[in-house]
Write a protein that holds these residues in place. Structure first.
Motif, PDB file in Angstrom:
ATOM      1  N   TYR A  31       0.829  -1.207   0.000  1.00 25.59           N
ATOM      2  CA  TYR A  31       0.000   0.000   0.000  1.00 25.59           C
ATOM      3  C   TYR A  31       0.866   1.261   0.000  1.00 25.59           C
ATOM      4  O   TYR A  31       0.628   2.192  -0.778  1.00 25.59           O
ATOM      5  N   VAL A  32       1.891   1.299   0.840  1.00 28.09           N
ATOM      6  CA  VAL A  32       2.770   2.473   0.897  1.00 28.09           C
ATOM      7  C   VAL A  32       3.509   2.645  -0.427  1.00 28.09           C
ATOM      8  O   VAL A  32       3.636   3.764  -0.938  1.00 28.09           O
ATOM      9  N   TRP A  34       2.468   1.685  -3.375  1.00 27.77           N
ATOM     10  CA  TRP A  34       1.480   2.131  -4.358  1.00 27.77           C
ATOM     11  C   TRP A  34       1.204   3.622  -4.207  1.00 27.77           C
ATOM     12  O   TRP A  34       1.121   4.349  -5.190  1.00 27.77           O
ATOM     13  N   LYS A  35       1.064   4.097  -2.961  1.00 26.09           N
ATOM     14  CA  LYS A  35       0.814   5.512  -2.720  1.00 26.09           C
ATOM     15  C   LYS A  35       2.002   6.359  -3.182  1.00 26.09           C
ATOM     16  O   LYS A  35       1.813   7.432  -3.754  1.00 26.09           O
ATOM     17  N   MET A  36       3.218   5.896  -2.949  1.00 16.62           N
ATOM     18  CA  MET A  36       4.389   6.646  -3.388  1.00 16.62           C
ATOM     19  C   MET A  36       4.490   6.648  -4.908  1.00 16.62           C
ATOM     20  O   MET A  36       4.862   7.649  -5.506  1.00 16.62           O
ATOM     21  N   ASN A  38       2.100   6.484  -7.105  1.00 16.05           N
ATOM     22  CA  ASN A  38       1.038   7.278  -7.714  1.00 16.05           C
ATOM     23  C   ASN A  38       0.951   8.706  -7.178  1.00 16.05           C
ATOM     24  O   ASN A  38       0.031   9.435  -7.545  1.00 16.05           O
ATOM     25  N   ALA A  39       1.860   9.104  -6.323  1.00 19.59           N
ATOM     26  CA  ALA A  39       1.843  10.458  -5.774  1.00 19.59           C
ATOM     27  C   ALA A  39       2.213  11.464  -6.858  1.00 19.59           C
ATOM     28  O   ALA A  39       3.070  11.190  -7.706  1.00 19.59           O
TER      29      ALA A  39
END
Length: 64
Positions: A31-32, A34-36, A38-39
């Protein structure tokens, strides 16, 4: 330090619970990541941050 002993106790006594803890930890890391990935990238802020250092000897030049 207590976390190490608690996880060791869980791993030795309740193997299925430790497997769940490992899966949840892996899901969190995915999850982390993926967030990084797509940031949004703010290139202006990166350029400003790069020019804030003074010229001359830097304490940690590899962090720039």
């Amino acid at each position: 330090m207590c976390a190490y002993f608690c996880l060791a106790a869980i791993a030795s006594h309740w193997g299925d619970l430790f497997t769940v803890v490992r899966i949840v930890g892996a899901a969190y890391l995915i999850y982390v990541g993926w967030k990084m990935w797509n940031a949004p990238l703010d290139l202006e802020a990166v350029e400003k941050r790069g020019s804030r250092h003074k010229k001359g000897k830097q304490r940690f030049p590899f962090f720039t």
